[in-house]
Structures are given as C-alpha cells and as structure tokens.
Scaffold this active site. Structure first.
Site, PDB file in Angstrom:
ATOM      1  N   CYS A 279       0.990  -1.253   0.141  1.00 28.52           N
ATOM      2  CA  CYS A 279      -0.070   0.092  -0.072  1.00 28.52           C
ATOM      3  C   CYS A 279       0.847   1.277   0.085  1.00 28.52           C
ATOM      4  O   CYS A 279       0.376   2.347  -0.432  1.00 28.52           O
ATOM      5  CB  CYS A 279      -0.928  -0.023   1.130  1.00 28.52           C
ATOM      6  SG  CYS A 279      -0.085   0.247   2.858  1.00 28.52           S
TER       7      CYS A 279
ATOM      8  N   HIS B 293      -2.278   1.015   6.980  1.00 31.78           N
ATOM      9  CA  HIS B 293      -2.397   1.148   5.679  1.00 31.78           C
ATOM     10  C   HIS B 293      -2.688   2.680   5.271  1.00 31.78           C
ATOM     11  O   HIS B 293      -2.676   3.327   5.936  1.00 31.78           O
ATOM     12  CB  HIS B 293      -3.979   0.532   5.459  1.00 31.78           C
ATOM     13  CG  HIS B 293      -4.572   0.544   4.222  1.00 31.78           C
ATOM     14  ND1 HIS B 293      -3.888  -0.101   2.772  1.00 31.78           N
ATOM     15  CD2 HIS B 293      -5.371   1.239   3.566  1.00 31.78           C
ATOM     16  CE1 HIS B 293      -4.323   0.284   1.818  1.00 31.78           C
ATOM     17  NE2 HIS B 293      -5.266   0.889   1.957  1.00 31.78           N
TER      18      HIS B 293
ATOM     19  N   ASP C 269      -7.799   3.951  -3.730  1.00 26.05           N
ATOM     20  CA  ASP C 269      -7.179   2.916  -2.957  1.00 26.05           C
ATOM     21  C   ASP C 269      -6.692   1.790  -4.126  1.00 26.05           C
ATOM     22  O   ASP C 269      -7.481   0.833  -4.351  1.00 26.05           O
ATOM     23  CB  ASP C 269      -7.874   2.362  -2.025  1.00 26.05           C
ATOM     24  CG  ASP C 269      -6.878   1.658  -0.974  1.00 26.05           C
ATOM     25  OD1 ASP C 269      -5.662   1.283  -1.502  1.00 26.05           O
ATOM     26  OD2 ASP C 269      -7.240   1.376   0.305  1.00 26.05           O
TER      27      ASP C 269
END
Length: 268
Positions: free
Chosen positions: A81, A118, A135
C-alpha cells in the site's frame, strides 16, 4: 514528477498521455477529473500488481519519489500500500489533482491494527467533483474510487461498499457489510508512513513476512500467486494450480504479472 516521468508512468499503466493546459489536447488525453481518475484507478489495478516480493528478496523499500518511480515505472514492479498508493498520489498530483494521504487501521482477526497500517488516498479532482476515496494498494478492493462524502451504499465491481462516520471522526470502509479498515481524516506526509513501512518489512509476525503474494486485477476477475499456488478467480469460480518448480514460479511472475526475477523469493 517531471514531464518525462509523468509520460513514462502513464505508459506503464497503458494510459493515454496527459492533457496540457497550454495546448489543445486530443480527446483521449487523460485528465484528473472524475472520469480520468476512475480510468486511471482501474488502469493502475490492471497493470501494477499488489506484491510483497521485495521483503523476501532482501530489497530495500524506498518511499522517496525517485525510489517509488524507479520500482513501479522503470523496473515495472508492484508493491504494497505505501508504495502503490504513494506512487499513485504522485501521478494524480502531476495531473493537477489535490491528494490527501490518510492513515488507516486494517481490520483483521485480532481487530483493528495500529495507525499507519494502511495508506489510503482522498483525491480532489480538477473538475470539483468528489472528493474521492482512491485505493490501489489494498489488494482486492474497489475497481473504481468511492465518493468520500457519500454515506449510502456504493456499488462497484468489487462489491457493495459503504463509508460510515465513527464517533471519533474517522471513516469506516465496509464491503458487503464487512469492515475493511478505519481511516483518519487527517492529511499526512508520505514520510509519516516510513516507520510502519519498515516495521511491516522487519517484524517477524508481520503478515507480509509470512508468505509471498503477487496479485493483479484482470478484466474478468483476479489472478494471484500466493507462495507457489497460482490462483485464478472469475466471478464465483476459483482455480488453483500448484507450481512445482522454481522455473514455473519465475515464468508465472513474468507471464501473468510482468515481473522478471532472477530467483524465487524465499520466506525466512
């Protein structure tokens, strides 16, 4: 990001060139408006895999702009991420969008993880639409950005998503009723994620250290290589294939994910 880097990034994700304010742009030129962000989001997921291979290859993970662009654009790798959303934010900003980097706590078997577990993005498009929750670094998530201020159900090829406010002022992200993560509203610098990025790489109990994963959205599903198991999903159908040799594993990385390696990543 200079013009050469921007053009190279767009080519990496099979996207048209950028629209230029000073010059007439072809109709297909990409912009950071609502339609452009949706297109870029999907294109990124279809071309840049979610993967943790650097951890098991002994490679350093850099969150500097040059390091991100070198890995994802020049070396045609993926990442997790911090890298994927970190690089995607640079791309959107180069196209004129304003991007906020949010710390999020992923929901797992033991409950919510610590902050900075995250990185998610809130994108303010050039046409004033949104803001959008983008995302491209969660693995199996939305195909398209979610409207960050919408609290109704939002249908996506990845499921039915809903954002909800918490009593602490954070935002819950749910898919099909299941809590995925809780994001802060505070805008962070990418450097704020560096300590947790290092911790995810080095802590023996980090889930990123337990196995190798490489996963990519496909037009009709998803393909993943988990350890030595190649997994293809199309709708409700799931096919698993065990790769018995190192050569087969390296071929799969190259054929399905565009990743060329000289050795198989080893979990230690």
């Amino acid at each position: 990001m200079d013009d050469l880097a921007l053009t190279a990034y767009l080519r990496r994700i099979n996207s048209p060139g950028p629209a230029r304010a000073a010059d007439p742009a072809p109709a297909e030129a990409v912009r950071a408006d609502a339609d452009g962000i949706r297109t870029l989001h999907q294109a990124h997921l279809l071309t840049v895999p979610f993967e943790n291979l650097s951890i098991h290859l002994g490679e350093d993970i850099s969150l500097d702009e040059s390091g991100l662009l070198d890995k994802i654009v020049t070396r045609r790798r993926g990442g997790f991420c911090y890298e994927l959303n970190g690089a995607f934010a640079l791309l959107l900003e180069a196209l004129g969008a304003r991007v906020e980097r949010l710390s999020a706590k992923v929901n797992g078997a033991s409950g919510l993880a610590p902050p900075f577990d995250h990185l998610a993005l809130v994108v303010h498009a050039t046409d004033g639409s949104g803001p959008w929750l983008a995302d491209v670094g969660f693995g199996d998530h939305t195909t398209f950005p979610l409207h960050f201020d919408d609290r109704a159900e939002q249908a996506d090829p990845g499921g039915v998503f809903r954002l909800a406010d918490t009593s602490d002022g954070d935002i819950e992200v749910r898919r099909n009723g299941e809590l995925l993560y809780v994001a802060e509203r505070r805008d962070r610098a990418l450097a704020d994620f560096a300590p947790t990025c290092w911790w995810q790489q080095t802590w023996p109990q980090s889930h990123f250290r337990q196995s190798t994963i490489c996963s990519l959205l496909t037009p009709d599903g998803r393909i993943s290589l988990s350890g030595r198991t190649l997994i293809r999903t199309r709708g409700a159908a799931r096919i698993e294939e065990e790769l018995l040799t190192d050569e087969a594993v390296l071929t799969a990385y190259s054929e399905y994910f565009g990743i060329t390696l000289d050795r198989v990543p080893q979990v230690t």
